[in-house]
Scaffold this motif. Structure first.
Motif, short mmCIF file in Angstrom:
data_model
loop_
_atom_site.label_atom_id
_atom_site.label_comp_id
_atom_site.label_asym_id
_atom_site.label_seq_id
_atom_site.Cartn_x
_atom_site.Cartn_y
_atom_site.Cartn_z
N ILE A 33 -6.20 16.42 7.95
CA ILE A 33 -4.74 16.45 7.69
C ILE A 33 -4.24 15.06 7.34
N THR A 34 -4.68 14.06 8.12
CA THR A 34 -4.24 12.69 7.82
C THR A 34 -4.74 12.25 6.47
N LEU A 35 -5.97 12.63 6.15
CA LEU A 35 -6.51 12.23 4.85
C LEU A 35 -5.65 12.76 3.72
N ILE A 36 -5.25 14.04 3.84
CA ILE A 36 -4.46 14.64 2.78
C ILE A 36 -3.16 13.85 2.61
N GLY A 37 -2.54 13.47 3.73
CA GLY A 37 -1.30 12.70 3.64
C GLY A 37 -1.54 11.33 3.03
N SER A 38 -2.61 10.67 3.46
CA SER A 38 -2.75 9.28 3.03
C SER A 38 -3.32 9.17 1.62
N MET A 59 0.80 -1.21 0.00
CA MET A 59 0.00 0.00 0.00
C MET A 59 0.84 1.27 0.00
N THR A 60 2.16 1.12 0.12
CA THR A 60 3.01 2.32 0.11
C THR A 60 3.04 2.94 -1.27
N LEU A 61 3.25 2.08 -2.26
CA LEU A 61 3.34 2.59 -3.62
C LEU A 61 1.98 3.13 -4.04
N LEU A 71 5.15 10.24 6.56
CA LEU A 71 5.90 10.47 7.79
C LEU A 71 5.62 11.87 8.31
N LEU A 72 5.72 12.86 7.42
CA LEU A 72 5.49 14.25 7.82
C LEU A 72 4.08 14.44 8.35
N THR A 73 3.07 13.87 7.65
CA THR A 73 1.70 14.09 8.14
C THR A 73 1.51 13.44 9.51
N ASP A 74 2.11 12.26 9.71
CA ASP A 74 1.98 11.62 11.03
C ASP A 74 2.57 12.52 12.11
#
Lengths: 295, 319
Positions: free
Chosen positions: B245-250, A134-136, B303-306
């Motif tokens: 914020i997490t959504l934007i990162g993920s 899921m990383t990619l 990583l940054l969003t976490d």
């Protein structure tokens, strides 16, 4: 006493399945989804019985003609009937989507279930694998897989199946981790049940709701993935029709500007189908949620 | 907190390492001779030369040894030669394309955040009104339509029919560079790229704000006479933004996927176009390099969003 017995029987509470069906039927979007989907699927499956043209019939006198009484949706650059290709393309798109859905559901369930029931070590190995997959970004992964598998219907199915299972296995794992501590599962283990028995007799029936919802939504996502791949020329190759490779023709500026019927109809068919499937999937999700009645 | 950051960075590092194993493994499975990646295709070589080179490059070694050698070269920036473009080293080729992609994605992301959060707030505040329903329907359509279709429709509508925007590329060929020229090429693809993302952000923002609005402290704020506007803006939205914020990162990965299709439709000279060309011609060194860089970006952004999330929300128990 005898007279009140039938009344009592009539008031027997409905079973969970019956209530789920009721919830689904009261969800207007979901019912609309079914009502849109059924005619589309019927038309796609039966088109060669009632439509006079075949998808690869070439009519050089009718090249790039707009919609007319003879060719309802017009014809393409070599005079093939767009309606026939749309129907045949729907068959291919649905075929790719449903077969890859079946494969990825099986992979996702087995990996998720083994992770959930198999103990800590298996669990962490399987979940790191899922994290990695899921990383990619999905489309990048899709492209890497496609570069290895090549084009064609079977490679496309394989690529989409390999891409899609991680989400499901995560959900199944979460459900089974919770299930593992329940008394009936503990009892089954205590009586010496093996992993296959636990998975099929206890794991499968208790995650059937997750599987059904995932499978439904996965058909929609399979249609989009196939279309995306074919659009980039890495999925189903011509002369076979699919919704994606019909859209691919619009990458030529001439077709995009001058012959919009050649790409707008497959695009519309795809969006309507995907929307309808998503409505049905959302309806199923709510229907399987027993707490939905409380709201 | 610092312990949390160290742990997250360590996890990210291992993910990256695992990603290199995955990419190396996948592409060694691929058809074709791996030696193609190491030779300059414009220089002819005899079979015995090739064998000698194979030994020198270690391609006769077992796979784990080869992997370590590849990793060492990659870390020093040597990704081999592009197979399709007569002997250009891969890294500069890929690095050249990162700028346009970042420009496109960043613009799309900014539009998506602004539009998504604004419509999400509007939808939650006007809950169950016509505004809310129509915005929800629009977002459902936005999420369900694939990027390549919205790109085609946008191109057809705004470039072909209305002639408001140029139909592709990043700059007018031959013309001197000007910011206006760049912007006029950028606006349409960036807006189209933002559609799916802003629809997702909108749905999240709406749900999250509705949940916050039903909490006690919001009632308290209203009860003590704070005006509704300030209740929403100062008290509710600030807390509702956190999950967004997490959504934007993920979802950055999804945005990258959309960018690939947009680049292909608009001929935007970025990584996506490079990747598509490389995949169609099976140019594995380019694919490996581009995939690795993209994966690294996604890991870093997550990583940054976490970390931002943990820093912004003191309720997150570092676990």
């Amino acid at each position: 006493m005898a007279a009140s017995a039938p009344a009592f029987a009539a008031e027997r509470p409905k079973g969970p399945l019956r209530r789920a069906v009721d919830r689904f039927l009261t969800n207007r979007a979901a019912v609309a989804g079914v009502a849109i989907l059924l005619p589309i699927v019927l038309a796609i499956l039966s088109y060669d019985l009632w439509w006079p043209y075949a998808p690869n019939d070439i009519d050089l006198l009718a090249m790039n003609k707009g919609p007319s009484a003879a060719h309802w949706l017009g014809s393409d650059g070599v005079g093939r009937d767009v309606m026939a290709r749309l129907m045949q393309g729907g068959r291919i798109s649905l075929l790719v989507a449903t077969v890859s859905m079946a494969i990825s559901t099986v992979i996702g369930f087995v990996i998720g279930a083994v992770a959930g029931f198999g103990g800590r070590f298996v669990d962490s190995v399987a979940m790191r694998l899922v994290d990695l997959a899921m990383t990619l970004p999905p489309v990048i992964f899709l492209l890497v897989l496609a570069s290895i598998a090549g084009t064609g219907i079977v490679p496309t199915i394989i690529v989409i199946s390999l891409l899609s299972w991680p989400v499901l296995s995560r959900m199944v794992r979460a459900r089974l981790l919770e299930l593992r501590e329940r008394d009936f599962v503990v009892a089954a283990r205590g009586m010496g049940a093996g992993l296959p028995h636990l998975l099929l007799r206890h794991g499968l029936p208790n995650s059937i709701d997750i599987l059904v919802v995932y499978a439904t939504l996965q058909v929609a996502s399979g249609i989009l993935l196939e279309a995306g791949l074919s659009f980039l020329g890495m999925g189903v190759p011509p002369p076979e029709a699919s919704w994606g490779n019909m859209l691919n023709s619009a990458r030529s500026t001439l077709v995009l500007e001058s012959y919009p019927w050649q790409w707008m109809f497959p695009g519309a068919a795809m969006v309507v189908t995907v929307l309808a499937i998503n409505f049905v999937g959302d309806g199923l999700r709510d229907a399987f949620n027993p707490r939905a009645d409380l709201n | 907190m610092s312990q949390y950051i160290i742990r997250r960075v360590a996890v990210g590092f291992f993910m990256l390492l695992a990603l290199t194993v995955l990419i190396f493994g996948l592409l060694r499975l691929a058809p074709g001779d791996p030696i193609d990646a190491y030779i300059n295709p414009s220089v002819p070589m005899s079979a015995s030369d090739l064998d000698a080179l194979r030994v020198r490059l270690g391609l006769d070694q077992p796979l784990p040894v080869q992997y370590l050698a590849w990793l060492r070269a990659a870390l020093s920036g040597d990704f081999g030669y592009s197979i399709q473009r007569g002997g250009i080293p891969v890294l500069p080729l890929v690095l050249d394309r990162i700028g346009p992609t970042i420009l496109l994605m960043f613009s799309g992301l900014v539009i998506a955040i602004v539009v998504g959060i604004a419509t999400g707030i509007l939808s939650a505040v006007r809950r169950n009104t016509a505004t809310d329903v129509s915005l929800s329907v629009l977002s459902f359509i936005g999420i369900s339509s694939p990027a390549f279709l919205t790109a085609l429709l946008g191109l057809y509508g705004f470039s072909v029919m209305l002639d408001w925007a140029p139909s592709g590329g990043m700059l007018t060929p031959g013309a001197p560079f000007s910011l206006g020229d760049l912007l006029s090429h950028l606006v349409l693809p960036a807006c189209l790229l933002s559609i799916a993302h802003s629809a997702m952000i909108m749905r999240y923002m709406r749900a999250s704000l509705l949940e916050v609005l039903s909490q006690d402290y919001v009632r308290t704020a209203r009860a003590k006479g704070v005006r509704e506007f300030w209740v929403i803006v100062k008290h509710a939205v600030r807390n509702a933004l956190l999950p967004v914020i997490t959504l934007i990162g993920s979802t950055i990965g999804i945005a990258i996927g959309g960018a690939i299709f947009i680049e292909s439709v608009f001929n935007w000279p970025g990584m996506g176009l490079l990747m598509i060309n490389a995949v169609t011609r099976r140019d594995y060194p380019v694919i490996m390099c581009a995939t690795l860089l993209t994966g690294a970006c996604v890991i870093i952004v997550n990583l940054l969003t976490d970390i931002i999330y943990a820093a912004v929300d003191p309720r997150i128990k570092v676990s």
